[in-house]
Design a protein around this motif. Structure first.
Motif, PDB file in Angstrom:
ATOM      1  N   GLY A  51     -51.196 -12.558  70.220  1.00 30.83           N
ATOM      2  CA  GLY A  51     -50.468 -11.535  69.475  1.00 30.83           C
ATOM      3  C   GLY A  51     -49.271 -12.108  68.745  1.00 30.83           C
ATOM      4  N   ALA A  52     -48.543 -13.017  69.411  1.00 35.48           N
ATOM      5  CA  ALA A  52     -47.375 -13.634  68.777  1.00 35.48           C
ATOM      6  C   ALA A  52     -47.795 -14.524  67.612  1.00 35.48           C
ATOM      7  N   VAL A  53     -48.886 -15.260  67.805  1.00 33.70           N
ATOM      8  CA  VAL A  53     -49.384 -16.125  66.733  1.00 33.70           C
ATOM      9  C   VAL A  53     -49.798 -15.280  65.533  1.00 33.70           C
ATOM     10  N   LEU A  54     -50.500 -14.176  65.796  1.00 32.07           N
ATOM     11  CA  LEU A  54     -50.940 -13.310  64.706  1.00 32.07           C
ATOM     12  C   LEU A  54     -49.748 -12.733  63.952  1.00 32.07           C
ATOM     13  N   GLY A  55     -48.712 -12.355  64.688  1.00 33.05           N
ATOM     14  CA  GLY A  55     -47.499 -11.849  64.047  1.00 33.05           C
ATOM     15  C   GLY A  55     -46.845 -12.901  63.168  1.00 33.05           C
ATOM     16  N   ALA A  56     -46.795 -14.152  63.653  1.00 33.60           N
ATOM     17  CA  ALA A  56     -46.207 -15.237  62.858  1.00 33.60           C
ATOM     18  C   ALA A  56     -47.017 -15.483  61.588  1.00 33.60           C
ATOM     19  N   VAL A  57     -48.341 -15.384  61.696  1.00 35.70           N
ATOM     20  CA  VAL A  57     -49.209 -15.584  60.535  1.00 35.70           C
ATOM     21  C   VAL A  57     -48.959 -14.499  59.496  1.00 35.70           C
ATOM     22  N   VAL A  58     -48.882 -13.249  59.926  1.00 32.59           N
ATOM     23  CA  VAL A  58     -48.673 -12.142  59.001  1.00 32.59           C
ATOM     24  C   VAL A  58     -47.340 -12.298  58.267  1.00 32.59           C
ATOM     25  N   VAL A  59     -46.291 -12.646  58.991  1.00 32.91           N
ATOM     26  CA  VAL A  59     -44.976 -12.820  58.368  1.00 32.91           C
ATOM     27  C   VAL A  59     -45.016 -13.955  57.345  1.00 32.91           C
ATOM     28  N   ALA A  60     -45.630 -15.078  57.729  1.00 31.35           N
ATOM     29  CA  ALA A  60     -45.711 -16.218  56.812  1.00 31.35           C
ATOM     30  C   ALA A  60     -46.500 -15.856  55.549  1.00 31.35           C
ATOM     31  N   CYS A  61     -47.611 -15.139  55.718  1.00 31.16           N
ATOM     32  CA  CYS A  61     -48.427 -14.734  54.568  1.00 31.16           C
ATOM     33  C   CYS A  61     -47.655 -13.792  53.653  1.00 31.16           C
ATOM     34  N   LEU A  62     -46.948 -12.826  54.240  1.00 28.39           N
ATOM     35  CA  LEU A  62     -46.218 -11.860  53.424  1.00 28.39           C
ATOM     36  C   LEU A  62     -45.097 -12.533  52.625  1.00 28.39           C
ATOM     37  N   ILE A  63     -44.459 -13.529  53.219  1.00 29.07           N
ATOM     38  CA  ILE A  63     -43.396 -14.244  52.508  1.00 29.07           C
ATOM     39  C   ILE A  63     -43.967 -15.000  51.307  1.00 29.07           C
TER      40      ILE A  63
END
Length: 311
Positions: A51-63
């Motif tokens: 879950g934490a990894v997925l959250g980090a991926v989403v934030v990085a993609c959105l940036i």
């Protein structure tokens, strides 16, 4: 191997975030292998949670994707050409991306990251078409989850093999990297040579300048003008009287025109390649008076802008 695994377990979240951010920004640093490993380590107590990894991926993609969105909104079509300059098939790169987004709209962001080279292009198209930013963020976040979720689930499913994978990487990593780079280099050379041969061939197709086209229009001798851009793009802005056609489909529009008809074809790709390829096909079919429009739609828009300023 031990040091590598400890590094991934202790700093995996940061490494995933940076890897995804760099890849989505456009650099050729694939993040999928690390996501597979992160999914496997997520099944262990010592690794970062999925879950934490997925959250980090989403934030990085959105940036990263927000920057592409803003660039597309500000720069428009030149932004697509800039992105596609790294492609060995620049004309199809632009055409296919426009076609995908114009047909599906922001929903295409859900799976665009799964298509090679379509991620940044689709986000730039979202900006070019003035997709509301909140709508863009919504679909882009879903796309990031779909893209990363698949890799994480595969990694989790094969978590028992992670030690063997890391062991093999530690032992044969340098050799595997060299072989992969060699294969990539050979592929690039092959594709480059195919493109060079295509460009040499299509340079033989005569070009008509936008000034000459406008002069013929004013004299009442307007040729048959064909728009071969992606389906839907002609609705945004096109040369008056132009007919939108699919260059790969049967051209029924020519059935009512004799072979002596004058035809001008334009596109939005570098070197007028799509237009020249269709012109080559038509000339071979007997339509000898066929030209590709020099500079394409961008040259025509530039001429119209100069006329407005002159007035």
């Amino acid at each position: 191997m031990g040091e590598l695994q400890v590094l991934l377990e202790q700093h995996g979240l940061t490494l995933v975030f940076l890897n995804v951010l760099i890849e989505q920004a456009g650099l050729p640093v694939p993040a999928y292998p690390l996501l597979l490993v992160a999914g496997a380590l997520g099944m262990r107590e010592t690794g970062p949670s999925i879950g934490a990894v997925l959250g980090a991926v989403v934030v990085a993609c959105l940036i990263a994707d927000s920057l592409w969105y803003l660039a597309g909104r500000r720069l428009g079509q030149p932004m697509l050409r800039t992105i596609c300059k790294v492609s060995l098939s620049q004309d199809s790169c632009i055409r296919q991306t426009q076609s995908l987004y114009l047909r599906l709209g922001p929903r295409s962001l859900i799976f665009s990251k799964l298509l090679p080279g379509a991620g940044a292009l689709s986000t730039a198209m979202a900006g070019m078409t003035a997709t509301p930013f909140t709508v863009f963020l919504f679909y882009d976040a879903i796309g990031a989850v779909v893209w990363a979720g698949g890799a994480l689930m595969i990694g989790a499913a094969f978590s028992d093999a992670i030690d063997a994978v890391l062991d093999a990487f530690g032992t044969y990593g340098h050799l595997a990297l060299m072989l992969a780079l060699l294969a990539l280099a050979l592929f690039i050379v092959w594709r480059w040579w195919k493109r060079v041969r295509l460009l040499r061939r299509t340079r033989l197709i005569p070009r008509m300048s936008v000034v000459e086209l406008e002069a013929r229009r004013q004299d009442g001798r307007l040729p048959l003008v064909l728009d071969v851009r992606a389906p839907g793009s002609a609705a945004l802005e096109r040369i008056p009287g132009a007919l939108a056609v699919d260059p790969e489909a049967p051209l029924d529009v020519l059935a009512e025109h004799p072979p002596a008809v004058e035809i001008v074809i334009y596109c939005a790709c570098p070197n007028e390649l799509s237009a020249a390829m269709l012109a080559e096909r038509l000339r071979a079919a007997g339509y000898a008076n066929t030209w590709a429009l020099l500079g394409g739609i961008d040259a025509w828009k530039q001429l119209q802008g100069e006329r407005v300023l002159a007035v």
